[in-house]
Design a protein around this motif. Sequence first.
Motif, short mmCIF file in Angstrom:
data_model
loop_
_atom_site.label_atom_id
_atom_site.label_comp_id
_atom_site.label_asym_id
_atom_site.label_seq_id
_atom_site.Cartn_x
_atom_site.Cartn_y
_atom_site.Cartn_z
N UNK A 30 2.59 2.93 5.22
CA UNK A 30 1.39 3.61 4.71
C UNK A 30 1.28 5.04 5.20
N UNK A 31 1.91 5.36 6.33
CA UNK A 31 1.80 6.73 6.87
C UNK A 31 2.46 7.76 5.95
N UNK A 32 3.34 7.32 5.06
CA UNK A 32 3.99 8.24 4.13
C UNK A 32 3.08 8.62 2.96
N UNK A 33 1.96 7.93 2.84
CA UNK A 33 1.04 8.24 1.76
C UNK A 33 1.49 7.65 0.44
N UNK A 34 0.77 8.01 -0.61
CA UNK A 34 1.10 7.47 -1.94
C UNK A 34 2.43 8.02 -2.46
N UNK A 256 -4.90 17.33 -7.23
CA UNK A 256 -5.56 16.31 -6.42
C UNK A 256 -5.34 16.57 -4.93
N UNK A 257 -6.41 16.49 -4.16
CA UNK A 257 -6.34 16.85 -2.73
C UNK A 257 -5.41 15.93 -1.95
N UNK A 258 -5.35 14.67 -2.31
CA UNK A 258 -4.55 13.72 -1.55
C UNK A 258 -3.12 13.60 -2.07
N UNK A 259 -2.95 13.50 -3.38
CA UNK A 259 -1.65 13.12 -3.93
C UNK A 259 -1.02 14.18 -4.82
N UNK A 260 -1.69 15.27 -5.07
CA UNK A 260 -1.16 16.28 -5.96
C UNK A 260 -0.11 17.17 -5.30
N UNK A 261 0.28 18.20 -6.01
CA UNK A 261 1.20 19.19 -5.46
C UNK A 261 0.47 20.10 -4.48
N UNK A 262 1.22 20.63 -3.54
CA UNK A 262 0.60 21.60 -2.61
C UNK A 262 0.63 22.99 -3.25
N UNK A 263 -0.25 23.14 -4.24
CA UNK A 263 -0.30 24.37 -5.03
C UNK A 263 -1.74 24.80 -5.21
N UNK A 264 -1.89 26.06 -5.58
CA UNK A 264 -3.20 26.60 -5.90
C UNK A 264 -3.17 27.18 -7.30
#
Length: 343
Positions: A30-34, A256-264
């Motif tokens: 679970x530590x790896x996230x979705x 998405x803050x949790x599972x999306x891309x790290x983009x703006x």
Amino acid sequence: MAKNRLARRRKRYTHQAHAHALESIRRDGRTCGAIPVAVGPQAFLEAHALERIGEWNPACWHHDILGFGITWVDPSPTSIALGIPTRFLPDIISALIPMSSPDELADSADDGYVEVYGLPGLRYRTVGCTAILSVPGIPGRIEIPVASPEIWEKAVLIAKASWDEGSVFFWDECPTDWHTAERAFTETWPRRYGIGNSYYRTSRLASDVLRRLPAICAPFAAHDMWFNSCSEDGYAIEFEWQNSGPPRKILDLLLDRKDGLRVQLKTCWDEQPISHFYSDDCTYVDLVSDLGGRLDLRHLRYPQRLSNNTRPTVFDVVRQHRLELERQYGYPSSEKFLSSSAM
């Protein structure tokens, strides 16, 4: 229950079945996230693979074709599995297989440089009903489950036959190591192929895109993708839907803050308000990664939806050649697929 919630979040992006997503969560923890983040070398491999996959040219094209021939993905920190229907397997292999021509190899004797197509250094082995793709010297792997080892080998033969007669395939020349021509080619492009270079540092974006590709493809059909160099900033991934509508359908997923891309979301080009990018009038979205690189989403503005009638007739020859190869090698025929897509 926590694992079930993670599995539901995961399959929004990967399009795995729920049981498959749950199994992946148990495997990685679970530590790896979705959606697990790829380690550096794995991300580098995935970035180059995505670039090649984006240039695939399916022989049996139709206007509602599956985006890049990938039904689902199963990412882990050190590998990724791609769910590819049998009918598209030769097309994906053709895009990835490293190869050149006799003329290119002959010319390289004079200048030391040869043009290599596909992904230089990529090699494969089969373990049971899984083809494992990797590059010698670079940790990481791409797994492609297949119906049988025989299906994979037949798909390789069809992929090779899609190239010109006499083409040189480095899988045959050096099945477990680099060919000297591949080495020379990558050494000529150190910014692109060197470990630790700008492409390597920004490869995380492309890896993150591949790990969410089914979700990006889902709203519309018939996609195009290409990479543009952005100097030291890495690259821009240009993603365009042929049968398309406004990009808003996937913006919430990608941001998405949790599972999306790290983009703006970049809004300064024409000083549009945020609401514009969620409107029917929006045809272009620029997403900037905080790790370097960009993802540009493009709505191709055809007045009418593309159909089989808009497809150039020259591709009918390519399609017929594919069907003949499938009959020759006893490969599952694409004829049923083409008949159902025409309905």
